[in-house]
Write an enzyme that holds these catalytic residues in place. Structure first.
Site, mmCIF file in Angstrom:
data_model
loop_
_atom_site.group_PDB
_atom_site.id
_atom_site.type_symbol
_atom_site.label_atom_id
_atom_site.label_comp_id
_atom_site.label_asym_id
_atom_site.label_seq_id
_atom_site.Cartn_x
_atom_site.Cartn_y
_atom_site.Cartn_z
ATOM 1 N N ARG A 228 -7.028 -1.875 -7.186
ATOM 2 C CA ARG A 228 -6.422 -0.603 -6.782
ATOM 3 C C ARG A 228 -6.875 -0.292 -5.361
ATOM 4 O O ARG A 228 -8.039 -0.494 -4.994
ATOM 5 C CB ARG A 228 -6.826 0.539 -7.729
ATOM 6 C CG ARG A 228 -6.145 0.509 -9.094
ATOM 7 C CD ARG A 228 -4.636 0.751 -8.978
ATOM 8 N NE ARG A 228 -3.963 0.818 -10.271
ATOM 9 C CZ ARG A 228 -3.432 -0.227 -10.901
ATOM 10 N NH1 ARG A 228 -3.536 -1.432 -10.351
ATOM 11 N NH2 ARG A 228 -2.812 -0.080 -12.057
ATOM 12 N N GLU A 257 -0.479 4.053 -2.111
ATOM 13 C CA GLU A 257 0.676 3.166 -2.033
ATOM 14 C C GLU A 257 1.943 3.767 -2.635
ATOM 15 O O GLU A 257 3.035 3.236 -2.439
ATOM 16 C CB GLU A 257 0.376 1.829 -2.705
ATOM 17 C CG GLU A 257 0.204 1.898 -4.205
ATOM 18 C CD GLU A 257 -0.110 0.528 -4.796
ATOM 19 O OE1 GLU A 257 0.385 0.250 -5.885
ATOM 20 O OE2 GLU A 257 -0.854 -0.251 -4.176
ATOM 21 N N HIS A 298 1.920 -4.783 -4.027
ATOM 22 C CA HIS A 298 1.499 -4.717 -5.429
ATOM 23 C C HIS A 298 2.346 -5.666 -6.290
ATOM 24 O O HIS A 298 2.925 -5.274 -7.307
ATOM 25 C CB HIS A 298 1.616 -3.278 -5.943
ATOM 26 C CG HIS A 298 0.684 -2.986 -7.090
ATOM 27 N ND1 HIS A 298 0.081 -1.772 -7.267
ATOM 28 C CD2 HIS A 298 0.255 -3.756 -8.123
ATOM 29 C CE1 HIS A 298 -0.662 -1.783 -8.357
ATOM 30 N NE2 HIS A 298 -0.574 -2.987 -8.890
#
Length: 334
Positions: A228, A257, A298
């Site tokens: 993370r 993000e 991601h």
């Protein structure tokens, strides 16, 4: 029971429609839930909602669902959920563990090797007709020391792969679950040539890599973060890279993000952006332009096999909702 799926892609909707149990009233919405967006009226009476990581389920958002009994996450992590509100209001949360253990561990090394062997740069240059070998001198993994922070389902696989590259492996975790040399976090940071972050985001790991921690790292260290973004202080990392104390960084996640997932219609909506997020996002954009930094959106989890497993686990969790018994598999207990 009624279930609403958010963040859905066409292939997910097709699979779920074909395999969902009978008796469910289903709604599919391709956008995320977010405090700054009005929740579609059609979803508000849902008994179950299912979301992916772009959705932000804070107290304000969850309070809109008056009949909500279950949240089915299509992810392992649940830091985007107000678990305190869920617990206080009897909302049961399910996650999707272990769907991408090897997938993410493989990505750690895919991004690491692409970065330190300068594969994107050499490929781009070749496409333009340039062969400049002195610009693509890389770094090998053999005999380097890799520090693995978090040796759970993913981190333990990272350890195994690192040993396949004949690397020395240090590990830090509260539980010793794999064949590695476990040391303190301080010792790992001071001895490691490469650090892979594989720990969940918790109050204890939030800004684990703050300015002091980053300043304590071995000079020339390489950092890989597939966990993370909020585990690393973006501002401090930027300074360390500029000052060449950190040689390379491969970041599949960055702080704040969720800004990445904003639709064009929300591009100027700053009302729910957290403190310092605009600053951190600006710094991330500067990092994106550096040759010794690799940032991806991601996607470490994103393989055909892993995304299929997510959907299979999601179906399993929905069945658990319909036939709920305390302590069901994949129930998140906090």
């Amino acid at each position: 029971m009624k279930i609403t799926f958010f963040d859905t892609l066409p292939h997910e909707e097709k699979f779920l429609k074909k395999n969902l149990p009978e008796g469910l009233n289903t709604v599919f919405i391709n956008e995320s839930i977010h405090p700054s967006l009005e929740t579609p009226e059609i979803a508000l009476d849902s008994d179950i909602i299912s979301v992916f990581t772009p959705s932000l389920l804070n107290k304000e958002t969850l309070s809109r669902f008056k009949n909500l009994k279950f949240i089915v996450l299509r992810s392992v992590g649940y830091s985007h959920i107000d678990m305190y509100y869920a617990k206080e209001n009897g909302i049961i949360v399910f996650n999707a563990p272990n769907y991408g253990d090897y997938t993410v561990a493989e990505y750690v090394f895919a991004s690491l090797l692409a970065l330190i062997r300068k594969i994107p740069q050499s490929n781009t240059a070749l496409r333009m007709g340039n062969i400049l070998l002195d610009k693509y001198i890389g770094v090998e993994l053999f005999s380097k020391t890799m520090g693995v922070i978090g040796t759970g389902a993913i981190g333990s696989k990272v350890v195994k792969i690192a040993k396949g590259f004949s690397m020395n492996v240090l590990a830090y975790d509260l539980k010793q679950t794999t064949d590695a040399e476990y040391v303190s976090l301080d010792e790992l940071c001071s001895r490691s040539d490469i650090i892979s972050i594989n720990t969940p985001l918790t109050p204890e790991t939030l800004r684990m890599f703050d300015r002091n921690r980053i300043n304590s790292l071995k000079k020339g260290v390489i950092i890989i973060n597939t966990a993370r973004g909020e585990i690393i202080d973006t501002d401090a990392l930027y300074d360390a890279i500029v000052e060449q104390r950190v040689a390379y960084a491969a970041l599949d996640v960055i702080e704040c993000e969720d800004i990445l997932w904003q639709k064009p219609t929300r591009a100027r909506d700053f009302s729910n952006i957290k403190n310092n997020c605009l600053k951190n996002f600006l710094i991330a954009n500067r990092l994106l332009k550096m040759d010794n930094v690799l940032i991806t959106p991601h996607t470490a989890y994103d393989t055909k096999e892993a995304t299929r497993r997510i959907l299979e686990i999601t179906l399993e969790n929905i069945n658990s909702c319909m036939n709920f018994d305390t302590g069901a598999k994949n129930q998140v207990l906090v």
